[in-house]
Design a protein around this motif. Sequence first.
Motif, mmCIF file in Angstrom:
data_model
loop_
_atom_site.group_PDB
_atom_site.id
_atom_site.type_symbol
_atom_site.label_atom_id
_atom_site.label_comp_id
_atom_site.label_asym_id
_atom_site.label_seq_id
_atom_site.Cartn_x
_atom_site.Cartn_y
_atom_site.Cartn_z
ATOM 1 N N ALA A 35 -75.077 -33.417 -105.579
ATOM 2 C CA ALA A 35 -74.205 -33.797 -106.694
ATOM 3 C C ALA A 35 -72.836 -34.243 -106.175
ATOM 4 O O ALA A 35 -72.274 -35.236 -106.643
ATOM 5 C CB ALA A 35 -74.051 -32.640 -107.668
ATOM 6 N N SER A 36 -72.312 -33.525 -105.196
ATOM 7 C CA SER A 36 -71.023 -33.886 -104.616
ATOM 8 C C SER A 36 -71.102 -35.233 -103.903
ATOM 9 O O SER A 36 -70.202 -36.072 -104.027
ATOM 10 C CB SER A 36 -70.580 -32.796 -103.636
ATOM 11 N N LEU A 37 -72.177 -35.454 -103.169
ATOM 12 C CA LEU A 37 -72.351 -36.738 -102.473
ATOM 13 C C LEU A 37 -72.511 -37.890 -103.461
ATOM 14 O O LEU A 37 -71.995 -38.989 -103.220
ATOM 15 C CB LEU A 37 -73.553 -36.663 -101.531
ATOM 16 N N MET A 38 -73.200 -37.661 -104.574
ATOM 17 C CA MET A 38 -73.340 -38.711 -105.583
ATOM 18 C C MET A 38 -71.993 -39.031 -106.223
ATOM 19 O O MET A 38 -71.708 -40.191 -106.535
ATOM 20 C CB MET A 38 -74.363 -38.293 -106.651
ATOM 21 N N HIS A 39 -71.152 -38.004 -106.402
ATOM 22 C CA HIS A 39 -69.810 -38.221 -106.929
ATOM 23 C C HIS A 39 -68.993 -39.075 -105.946
ATOM 24 O O HIS A 39 -68.295 -40.004 -106.349
ATOM 25 C CB HIS A 39 -69.126 -36.882 -107.194
ATOM 26 N N GLU A 40 -69.100 -38.765 -104.651
ATOM 27 C CA GLU A 40 -68.421 -39.567 -103.627
ATOM 28 C C GLU A 40 -68.923 -41.003 -103.645
ATOM 29 O O GLU A 40 -68.137 -41.948 -103.511
ATOM 30 C CB GLU A 40 -68.660 -38.978 -102.239
ATOM 31 N N LEU A 41 -70.223 -41.180 -103.810
ATOM 32 C CA LEU A 41 -70.815 -42.517 -103.865
ATOM 33 C C LEU A 41 -70.257 -43.305 -105.039
ATOM 34 O O LEU A 41 -69.850 -44.464 -104.890
ATOM 35 C CB LEU A 41 -72.337 -42.416 -103.954
ATOM 36 N N ASP A 42 -70.206 -42.688 -106.217
ATOM 37 C CA ASP A 42 -69.675 -43.365 -107.409
ATOM 38 C C ASP A 42 -68.201 -43.736 -107.230
ATOM 39 O O ASP A 42 -67.787 -44.847 -107.579
ATOM 40 C CB ASP A 42 -69.844 -42.488 -108.647
ATOM 41 N N ASP A 43 -67.408 -42.801 -106.689
ATOM 42 C CA ASP A 43 -65.984 -43.073 -106.456
ATOM 43 C C ASP A 43 -65.790 -44.223 -105.475
ATOM 44 O O ASP A 43 -64.934 -45.088 -105.670
ATOM 45 C CB ASP A 43 -65.262 -41.828 -105.943
ATOM 46 N N ALA A 44 -66.575 -44.234 -104.415
ATOM 47 C CA ALA A 44 -66.452 -45.285 -103.404
ATOM 48 C C ALA A 44 -66.844 -46.648 -103.973
ATOM 49 O O ALA A 44 -66.210 -47.663 -103.674
ATOM 50 C CB ALA A 44 -67.308 -44.943 -102.191
ATOM 51 N N LYS A 45 -67.880 -46.672 -104.807
ATOM 52 C CA LYS A 45 -68.283 -47.933 -105.436
ATOM 53 C C LYS A 45 -67.183 -48.456 -106.355
ATOM 54 O O LYS A 45 -66.884 -49.649 -106.358
ATOM 55 C CB LYS A 45 -69.573 -47.758 -106.230
ATOM 56 N N LYS A 46 -66.570 -47.544 -107.142
ATOM 57 C CA LYS A 46 -65.496 -47.964 -108.045
ATOM 58 C C LYS A 46 -64.304 -48.502 -107.276
ATOM 59 O O LYS A 46 -63.637 -49.437 -107.712
ATOM 60 C CB LYS A 46 -65.071 -46.798 -108.937
ATOM 61 N N ALA A 47 -64.025 -47.904 -106.110
ATOM 62 C CA ALA A 47 -62.906 -48.344 -105.279
ATOM 63 C C ALA A 47 -63.284 -49.526 -104.384
ATOM 64 O O ALA A 47 -62.438 -50.039 -103.650
ATOM 65 C CB ALA A 47 -62.417 -47.184 -104.410
ATOM 66 N N GLU A 48 -64.552 -49.934 -104.451
ATOM 67 C CA GLU A 48 -65.084 -51.010 -103.615
ATOM 68 C C GLU A 48 -64.890 -50.724 -102.130
ATOM 69 O O GLU A 48 -64.643 -51.619 -101.335
ATOM 70 C CB GLU A 48 -64.487 -52.368 -104.011
ATOM 71 N N ASP A 49 -65.035 -49.455 -101.765
ATOM 72 C CA ASP A 49 -65.001 -49.043 -100.362
ATOM 73 C C ASP A 49 -66.458 -48.921 -99.908
ATOM 74 O O ASP A 49 -67.069 -47.861 -99.964
ATOM 75 C CB ASP A 49 -64.263 -47.706 -100.207
ATOM 76 N N TRP A 50 -67.011 -50.039 -99.479
ATOM 77 C CA TRP A 50 -68.444 -50.127 -99.230
ATOM 78 C C TRP A 50 -68.892 -49.301 -98.029
ATOM 79 O O TRP A 50 -70.020 -48.819 -97.996
ATOM 80 C CB TRP A 50 -68.858 -51.585 -99.101
ATOM 81 N N GLY A 51 -68.035 -49.080 -97.069
ATOM 82 C CA GLY A 51 -68.375 -48.237 -95.928
ATOM 83 C C GLY A 51 -68.592 -46.792 -96.356
ATOM 84 O O GLY A 51 -69.568 -46.157 -95.969
#
Length: 87
Positions: A35-51
């Motif tokens: 769940a924590s990793l999915m939250h990080e994934l969503d945040d990174a996508k919103k910030a367009e930090d693809w790495g």
Amino acid sequence: MADPIKYQRPPVELAGAMDAYLYGCTPAEDCGVCASLMHELDDAKKAEDWGKAYDAAAAVRNHPRHDQRPRSISATGSPCSAPVVTK
């Protein structure tokens, strides 16, 4: 003969095929780590930090599936197949 283009063009975006390949992952149910990793994934996508988005998706894909291994309670209190760490 056509003249070559001498200016930069905008980047070509592939229609979703690469997104599913790079960022697709399925978290284990009732797992705090997933769940924590999915939250990080969503945040990174919103910030367009693809790495960071790729790193989070890869971590979810590589996280052990809980239905395939015996469960234990991790130091965070979530069911996880990782060994319990005590200090």
